[in-house]
Design an enzyme around this catalytic site. Structure first.
Site, PDB file in Angstrom:
ATOM      1  N   CYS A  12      44.121  37.409  43.638  1.00  0.00           N
ATOM      2  CA  CYS A  12      43.050  37.885  44.518  1.00  0.00           C
ATOM      3  C   CYS A  12      42.245  38.946  43.766  1.00  0.00           C
ATOM      4  CB  CYS A  12      43.666  38.501  45.760  1.00  0.00           C
ATOM      5  SG  CYS A  12      44.735  39.880  45.347  1.00  0.00           S
ATOM      6  N   HIS A  36      53.383  42.450  42.841  1.00  0.00           N
ATOM      7  CA  HIS A  36      54.711  41.892  43.081  1.00  0.00           C
ATOM      8  C   HIS A  36      54.902  40.603  42.294  1.00  0.00           C
ATOM      9  CE1 HIS A  36      55.891  44.293  46.894  1.00  0.00           C
ATOM     10  NE2 HIS A  36      56.393  44.807  45.796  1.00  0.00           N
ATOM     11  N   HIS A 120      57.888  48.036  53.122  1.00  0.00           N
ATOM     12  CA  HIS A 120      56.922  47.643  52.091  1.00  0.00           C
ATOM     13  C   HIS A 120      56.120  48.869  51.641  1.00  0.00           C
ATOM     14  CE1 HIS A 120      53.595  45.609  50.108  1.00  0.00           C
ATOM     15  NE2 HIS A 120      54.319  44.506  50.115  1.00  0.00           N
ATOM     16  N   GLU A 122      53.113  49.268  50.740  1.00  0.00           N
ATOM     17  CA  GLU A 122      51.781  49.399  51.365  1.00  0.00           C
ATOM     18  C   GLU A 122      51.895  50.108  52.719  1.00  0.00           C
ATOM     19  OE1 GLU A 122      49.532  45.711  52.000  1.00  0.00           O
ATOM     20  OE2 GLU A 122      48.653  46.616  53.779  1.00  0.00           O
ATOM     21  N   CYS A 186      43.231  41.192  54.683  1.00  0.00           N
ATOM     22  CA  CYS A 186      42.174  41.072  53.676  1.00  0.00           C
ATOM     23  C   CYS A 186      41.643  39.646  53.566  1.00  0.00           C
ATOM     24  CB  CYS A 186      42.657  41.587  52.327  1.00  0.00           C
ATOM     25  SG  CYS A 186      43.608  40.386  51.423  1.00  0.00           S
ATOM     26  N   SER A 214      57.167  39.140  47.339  1.00  0.00           N
ATOM     27  CA  SER A 214      55.732  39.243  47.615  1.00  0.00           C
ATOM     28  C   SER A 214      55.461  38.900  49.071  1.00  0.00           C
ATOM     29  CB  SER A 214      54.971  38.291  46.681  1.00  0.00           C
ATOM     30  OG  SER A 214      53.772  37.878  47.279  1.00  0.00           O
TER      31      SER A 214
HETATM   32 FE1  F3S Z   1      44.933  41.177  47.087  1.00  0.00          FE
HETATM   33 FE2  F3S Z   1      44.117  43.446  47.957  1.00  0.00          FE
HETATM   34 FE3  F3S Z   1      44.398  41.451  49.576  1.00  0.00          FE
HETATM   35  S1  F3S Z   1      45.680  43.148  46.452  1.00  0.00           S
HETATM   36  S2  F3S Z   1      46.074  40.250  48.758  1.00  0.00           S
HETATM   37  S3  F3S Z   1      42.893  41.596  47.925  1.00  0.00           S
HETATM   38  S4  F3S Z   1      44.984  43.536  49.945  1.00  0.00           S
END
Ligand code: F3S
Length: 276
Positions: A12, A36, A120, A122, A186, A214
């Site tokens: 991503c 990850h 996690h 995050e 996201c 992950s």
């Molecule tokens: Fe990648 Fe950021 Fe989404 S790391 S999976 S674009 S939160």
């Protein structure tokens, strides 16, 4: 065997950005795994001398610490800065956003509820920005047991399944005076999840490639299982079992946001060499 890749899969924006930052900062160390995927981390170490530090207190003044894509806790960031460490932030902007929302909503008097995995990094990071604390829930039944306040701010881990998030929002909305639901899942997650939904409906064997720890790969695997019982979460070609392909015609492939193309290619080549 027909092999088809999902319309959207793999690396991503946030991961590509973090890897570029790491490659540009040779001899630095990341605090926690940058992404990850242990194989990509090993490549960064071997080719770019970017190491991995698990305890942020071991960084010394003048050393360079790269903050991983999932972000770190607010107090850890402050401690690194106080210690004179050169901090380079590779936190994905999609993760910075929920951190900012958590702080703003908490300070505005909202009860912050975070839908995600409490263990996690995050989520530990996002939680640390909620000045007056946050409640972390993993599914709608966790919410049922809560003593709900009037004003709620709802935030999701960036990689969560949208259907599960909506279930929580739907539960809260009729029960609270004010519920602010932030769409913090996201785009990469949305796109990869939509694409795997599509391909797993027509595939008779599905492979989801990505690190076992992950989060987004685990969500992809869960969606794939909803539509294709013969779905397998693998880390690389060594996890393949060629019995999965017996009497099957169509293999669909997807990969988590931290899975590099070279691992996906190795999987495809291995199937091509070993399955008719
Ligand atoms: Fe990648 Fe950021 Fe989404 S790391 S999976 S674009 S939160």
């Amino acid at each position: 065997m027909k092999i088809e890749l999902a319309e959207n899969y793999g690396f991503c924006f946030g991961v590509k950005r973090a890897i570029k930052i790491a490659e540009e900062n040779q001899n630095a160390s990341t605090y926690g795994p940058l992404i990850h995927n242990s194989k990509e981390i090993a490549r960064l170490d071997k080719d770019f001398k970017v190491g991995l530090v698990d305890d942020f207190t071991t960084f010394k003044a003048g050393e360079t610490a790269i903050v991983r894509t999932h972000g770190i806790q607010k107090q850890e960031l402050a401690a690194l800065n106080v210690a004179g460490v050169n901090v380079i932030d590779a936190t994905c902007p999609y993760v910075t956003k929920p951190q900012e929302i958590a702080q703003e909503m908490s300070e505005a008097g909202y009860s912050v509820i975070i839908f995600g995995d409490a263990e996690h990094p995050e989520i530990k990071g996002v939680e640390s920005y909620a000045t007056h604390g946050a409640i972390i829930v993993n599914n709608v039944s966790d919410v049922v047991n809560l003593n709900l306040r009037e004003k709620i701010a709802l935030i999701a881990q960036t990689t969560r399944k949208v259907e599960d998030y909506m279930e929580i929002a739907n539960y809260l909305i009729p029960r609270c005076k004010e519920v602010r639901v932030f769409n913090t899942i996201c785009h990469a997650t949305f796109d990869n999840q939509d694409a795997i939904r599509k391909i797993s409906k027509k595939a008779d064997v599905m492979l989801i490639i990505g690190g076992k720890n992950s989060s987004n790969t685990k969500q992809l695997s869960s969606i794939s299982h909803d539509y294709c019982a013969n779905s397998h979460h693998i880390e690389d070609e060594n996890d393949l079992d060629f019995d999965w392909f017996k009497n099957k015609q169509f293999c669909g492939i997807s990969a988590g946001a931290s899975t590099p193309d070279w691992i996906i290619q190795n999987v495809v080549s291995s199937i091509e060499e070993n399955v008719n």
